[in-house]
Design a protein around this motif. Structure first.
Motif, PDB file in Angstrom:
ATOM      1  N   ARG A  68      81.946  86.565  39.332  1.00  0.00           N
ATOM      2  CA  ARG A  68      82.662  85.694  38.400  1.00  0.00           C
ATOM      3  C   ARG A  68      84.095  86.179  38.197  1.00  0.00           C
ATOM      4  O   ARG A  68      85.023  85.371  38.073  1.00  0.00           O
ATOM      5  N   TYR A  88      82.455  80.899  31.446  1.00  0.00           N
ATOM      6  CA  TYR A  88      81.591  82.093  31.486  1.00  0.00           C
ATOM      7  C   TYR A  88      81.183  82.510  30.083  1.00  0.00           C
ATOM      8  O   TYR A  88      80.006  82.784  29.821  1.00  0.00           O
ATOM      9  N   ASP A  91      78.567  80.378  28.492  1.00  0.00           N
ATOM     10  CA  ASP A  91      77.233  80.725  29.003  1.00  0.00           C
ATOM     11  C   ASP A  91      76.684  81.962  28.305  1.00  0.00           C
ATOM     12  O   ASP A  91      75.500  82.033  27.969  1.00  0.00           O
ATOM     13  N   THR A  94      75.517  81.064  24.777  1.00  0.00           N
ATOM     14  CA  THR A  94      74.255  80.340  24.820  1.00  0.00           C
ATOM     15  C   THR A  94      73.093  81.297  25.053  1.00  0.00           C
ATOM     16  O   THR A  94      72.045  81.211  24.400  1.00  0.00           O
ATOM     17  N   ARG A  95      73.293  82.225  25.997  1.00  0.00           N
ATOM     18  CA  ARG A  95      72.233  83.196  26.293  1.00  0.00           C
ATOM     19  C   ARG A  95      71.956  84.090  25.085  1.00  0.00           C
ATOM     20  O   ARG A  95      70.795  84.344  24.735  1.00  0.00           O
TER      21      ARG A  95
END
Length: 283
Positions: A68, A88, A91, A94-95
């Motif tokens: 990334r 990124y 994400d 969210t995780r």
């Protein structure tokens, strides 16, 4: 040697990195030296590479995968690089939100509050008639599951137009555990009206998506309904466990694997509207 070139030691000092880190970034293709002496193997860098070196080091502090980082530093312009970094980090958030919810769920289990958590779910039974199903089965891990459910149900719902139409809410059956270590399998199911047409469709298309037709007999389901706001892995897991614990307490036997039954497009529902049932066949 050109005065604009810096030795790896001088460059490392100005970039606030170690020579070891610079060698790693070179091997990974993130920051190649401007020049390497063929005879000695010494690496030399340009002063204008310092900004890139510092950016790579800072992004490493975000625990960002090297692939990334490469996507970001190779972006064609600053706006694209910023957008990629933003995607990124979204994400990551969210995780982390999912992990936070899972941690709270585990705290409840470890502290012996399982009964208290189960009591939050209203559990009922419903009799479901015999159904003709077109199905798609896949071995899939938890991280891949949401995307696969959406895609597979979309394919089956599209196929249903050639099979007499959908006759009842679609659902997914978990024939074995789906987690980060276990890949099921899971089976997406869409009830349709015309068995002959369904078998003809599967004959034409079934091999592409592991699609089949099966007739599910009439049965009783023990279920609880969860809302759109509750649709996250720990809440779904808690709902399944609540139903599973309720079944023997009410003189019933579990007669099949767990499933999720879907009612409508969640985006069209309010936060307090029904989203899906989690259920077990019982007898």
């Amino acid at each position: 040697m050109n005065d604009e070139l810096l030795t790896i030691g001088a460059f490392a000092a100005r970039a606030r990195l170690s020579a070891k880190a610079l060698r790693l970034y070179d091997r990974l293709g993130l920051l190649a030296p401007a020049q390497v002496d063929v005879a000695s193997g010494y690496r030399y860098y340009r002063a204008d590479q310092i900004e890139r070196a510092r950016l790579v080091a800072l992004m490493r502090q975000l625990d960002m995968p090297l692939a990334r980082i490469a996507e970001i530093v190779e972006a064609p312009d600053g706006a694209t690089a910023a957008d990629r970094l933003g995607a990124y980090w979204a994400d990551v958030e969210t995780r982390v939100a999912g992990q936070r919810t899972l941690a709270e769920y585990l705290r409840g289990r470890l502290s012996g509050r399982s009964s208290e958590m189960n009591a939050k779910f209203v559990i009922e039974t419903v009799d479901v008639p015999e159904q003709v199903l077109i199905t798609e089965t896949r071995h899939v891990l938890a991280g891949e599951l949401p995307a696969w459910i959406g895609a597979s149900l979309g394919r089956l719902e599209s196929a249903s137009r050639e099979c007499g139409g959908i006759t009842a809410p679609p659902f997914v059956v978990y024939h074995s555990e789906v987690s980060m270590e276990s890949d099921g399998p899971a089976e997406s199911c869409v009830p349709v009206a015309d068995e002959s047409a369904a078998r003809a469709w599967v004959e034409r298309h079934g091999r592409s998506w592991e699609t089949k037709v099966r007739v599910e007999p009439a049965q009783r389901l023990a279920y609880t309904r969860i809302t759109k706001a509750q649709v996250a892995h720990p809440q779904i897991l808690a709902a399944f466990e609540a139903v599973e614990a309720w079944i023997p307490k009410n003189g019933l036997w579990q007669a099949g694997p767990c499933r999720e039954v879907y009612f409508a497009e969640w985006d069209a529902l309010g936060a307090e509207d029904p989203a899906c049932d989690v259920a077990f066949p019982v007898r």
